[in-house]
Design a protein around this motif. Structure first.
Motif, PDB file in Angstrom:
ATOM      1  N   ALA A 294       0.828  -1.206   0.000  1.00 26.35           N
ATOM      2  CA  ALA A 294       0.000   0.000   0.000  1.00 26.35           C
ATOM      3  C   ALA A 294       0.864   1.258   0.000  1.00 26.35           C
ATOM      4  O   ALA A 294       0.539   2.247  -0.681  1.00 26.35           O
TER       5      ALA A 294
ATOM      6  N   ALA B 181      -2.095   0.231  -7.145  1.00 23.69           N
ATOM      7  CA  ALA B 181      -2.074  -0.888  -6.209  1.00 23.69           C
ATOM      8  C   ALA B 181      -1.761  -2.199  -6.930  1.00 23.69           C
ATOM      9  O   ALA B 181      -1.043  -3.057  -6.400  1.00 23.69           O
TER      10      ALA B 181
ATOM     11  N   GLY C 185      -6.491  -2.823  -4.400  1.00 24.75           N
ATOM     12  CA  GLY C 185      -6.458  -1.941  -3.231  1.00 24.75           C
ATOM     13  C   GLY C 185      -7.757  -1.238  -2.941  1.00 24.75           C
ATOM     14  O   GLY C 185      -7.800  -0.349  -2.084  1.00 24.75           O
TER      15      GLY C 185
ATOM     16  N   VAL D 143      -6.235   3.727  -0.656  1.00 26.28           N
ATOM     17  CA  VAL D 143      -5.810   2.332  -0.721  1.00 26.28           C
ATOM     18  C   VAL D 143      -6.150   1.640   0.590  1.00 26.28           C
ATOM     19  O   VAL D 143      -5.858   2.152   1.673  1.00 26.28           O
TER      20      VAL D 143
ATOM     21  N   GLU E 214      -5.172  -1.133   2.977  1.00 23.94           N
ATOM     22  CA  GLU E 214      -4.041  -2.023   3.235  1.00 23.94           C
ATOM     23  C   GLU E 214      -4.496  -3.453   3.473  1.00 23.94           C
ATOM     24  O   GLU E 214      -3.899  -4.403   2.961  1.00 23.94           O
TER      25      GLU E 214
END
Length: 390
Positions: free
Chosen positions: A37, A121, A180, A268, A270
């Motif tokens: 990320a 991502a 992501g 994003v 994680e």
């Protein structure tokens, strides 16, 4: 009677689904969602504009090639032109003990700005997968491909086919997209093609099992009626559609739905990126350590956990058409015997069809003289190209 026989044939033609490959990911292999990320945010911040052929797109390609080399992959840059723009695919290859190959594909060009949870991502996931696999021997050749021009109809994926071996040597292709994205909906397995074929059942079940190990189950499979509609109107958005049409066993793991049209400015996630990255890594390991997943029929519909081959659907459709065809021929013959006027109605039908036939022929004539652009290898998602008057 033929239709009744067709229904009986369908009842006795159901097959068991091929089994998934066993999961064999080592406990010490870990895809770091936090690290991936952070890399995705860096890419989006330093190169916000990564549209196909842009300077940001080329800069990320250079960084990706360096990351692949650092992880022990041989790197190849495949350059090609599209509508005057210079595009590039970055291919990382690591030979295994076997000539068989496992391919992972992610699009690099962004459809919006900054697109951190989408293509950034996915690119970061490729870098993290290469890092995890660094120094770990593999049975099969591993190929990590960052393709360009995905927003232009997956032109990069079509060019990538020149650099990978044919379907007989590729045991499976995994396409990743939207890894992501925030978990607003379950992750999707996209097996659809641009023709009547679908991803292999063994590969699809292997990916589903990998996802089950890491997060909530993926979206429910399409209903039998929905699968029939897919066969009637084949449309595979994403790189897997191009690959399946060329005979490769491929599917797409999407974190933001089939259309993969998440908002460009979304943050994003994680946890989501880490879970989907580990699921992808699990599938890579299963494909590498096991045999090629059993495909099953090239065209099929699943019903109650069973598989109905495509040839049965063809027979059933033919037997259902026969009664209407026989009735139409009989009605025409009766009208002729009773000297009812048939010719004017045939002309009426021909007149209704004529504009469509003329338009179809005119379109082919334009294409023959080069007056129309070449169609892209695959359909584009509707998000980047909303319909408008012109």
């Amino acid at each position: 009677m033929p239709a009744l026989l067709g229904v009986v044939l369908v009842m006795f033609s159901l097959e068991s689904r091929p089994r998934p490959l066993p999961q064999g990911l080592a406990a010490d292999v870990l895809f770091e969602g936090e690290q991936a990320a952070a890399e995705a945010r860096r890419i989006a911040a330093e190169h916000p504009d990564r549209t196909a052929g842009s300077a940001g797109d080329r800069a990320v390609a250079d960084e990706l090639g360096a990351a692949f080399r650092a992880s022990g992959f041989a790197v190849e840059r495949q350059r090609f032109d599209h509508d005057g723009d210079e595009l590039v695919n970055v291919i990382g290859r690591r030979a295994g003990r076997s000539r068989k190959q496992v391919v992972v594909i992610a699009a690099r060009d962004a459809t919006g700005v900054p697109d951190a949870a989408g293509r950034a991502a996915d690119t970061a996931a490729l870098i993290e997968i290469a890092r995890v696999l660094e120094g770990r021997p593999s049975r099969k050749t591993l190929i990590l491909a960052s393709v360009d021009g995905s927003a232009l109809g997956d032109v990069g994926t079509a060019r990538l086919l020149d650099e990978i071996d044919g379907p007989d040597l590729v045991d499976g292709v995994l396409v990743v997209s939207g890894l992501g994205a925030e978990p607003r909906e379950p992750a999707a397995i996209v097996p659809w093609s641009n023709d009547a074929t679908r991803a292999g059942i063994g590969l699809e079940r292997t990916v589903a099992e990998s996802l089950r190990q890491e997060l909530e189950p993926p979206a429910a499979a399409a209903s039998p009626a929905g699968q029939l509609a897919r066969l009637a109107f084949p449309l595979g958005i994403g790189a897997q559609g191009v690959l399946l049409a060329e005979g490769y066993d491929a599917l797409r793991i999407s974190g933001d739905g089939e259309l993969s049209d998440g908002a460009a400015g979304a943050a994003v996630s994680e946890d989501r990126l880490g879970a989907l990255g580990r699921a992808t890594l699990r599938t890579i390991t299963a494909l590498d350590q096991g045999p090629a997943p059993e495909h099953g029929p090239r065209t099929y519909v699943t019903v109650a956990g069973q598989v109905m081959p495509g040839w049965v659907l063809v027979v059933l459709a033919g037997t259902l058409i026969l009664p209407a065809l026989a009735a139409g021929i009989d009605a025409f013959a009766r009208a002729r015997r009773r000297q009812a006027p048939v010719g004017p109605w045939l002309l009426w039908i021909a007149g209704g069809l004529a504009p469509f036939a003329i338009g179809y022929g005119f379109a082919h004539l334009l294409a023959l003289f080069g007056a129309t652009p070449e169609p892209p290898p695959g359909p584009g998602a509707p998000g980047p190209y909303p319909p408008h008057g012109p």
